[in-house]
Write an enzyme that holds these catalytic residues in place. Sequence first.
Site: not given
Length: 271
Positions: A9, A36, A113, A158, A160, A261-262
């Site tokens: 991501n 993303e 995603y 991702d 999540n 952040d990933h």
Amino acid sequence: MRFSLTTWNINSVRLRINLVAKFIKSVRPDVLCLQETKCIDDAFPLKRFKRLGYEHIALNGQKGYHGVAIVSRLPFEKTDIRTFCDKLDSRHISVEFGPGAQLARPLVLHNFYVPAGGDIPDPALNPKFEHKLRFLDEMKSCEPLHPRGEDRHILVGDLNVAPHENDVWSHKQLLKIVSHTPIECEKLLAAQNQGDWIDVARDRIPMSEKVYTWWSYRAADWTVGDRGRRLDHIWVSRALKERVSDFRIVRDARGWERPSDHVPVTVTLDL
DNA sequence: ATGGTCGGCGTCCGA
């Protein structure tokens, strides 16, 4: 044949194209699945990837939000895009590798995603969480997604959700935090169990060991307390389980300049 | 400590 695949991501592919290039030059995966990307297909940095040796690219972008891409050194035979929850969100793309990639048997790759789900872990109060739960239910009931018998399928992305206790820094403290609530963990595992899927990270790393792929931006120093979560996943069909030769998480990437952040997660198979 | 930081877009939304 050695086949390596990374999921990442990237949180804006245009902003972080130099980080992607840095990673590619070091790891050289055959295929890179991005989430993303946050740009329409016309704005995707196609030429940069081609110069880096990734000439085969499948895009499902949209303006500003979401967006997934598969960039590959190997040609693929076909591309498919699925929608979930009757929304036009760009959250899925799949490709099938075959003879063009010197593969006698087809290899199907899905890149997802999954919706993040907002902050409030109650579907009655939070439409984003309701959407996330419905999305996971649809992943479960989507039959073409799930491998059977000798099918060679890979599902990455991702997702999540950090489904197991040691997929988060504190199981107890995150039970009411979206990404680790029991209902979404159950739904993700139900989707996984709908097909002959192997969660590669947990097949190779003991359940008792902490494993993370994401650390929040909302901390002055992401290394303090190591408050991570495992949100990024690689599943392979049972027929591929014994062919996995390596799995790695490039944790260092979280400390690069202006990071996502990933971090990237890579699997290698002997096909 | 119940906020904090991002990116894209446009003067906030989604994460």
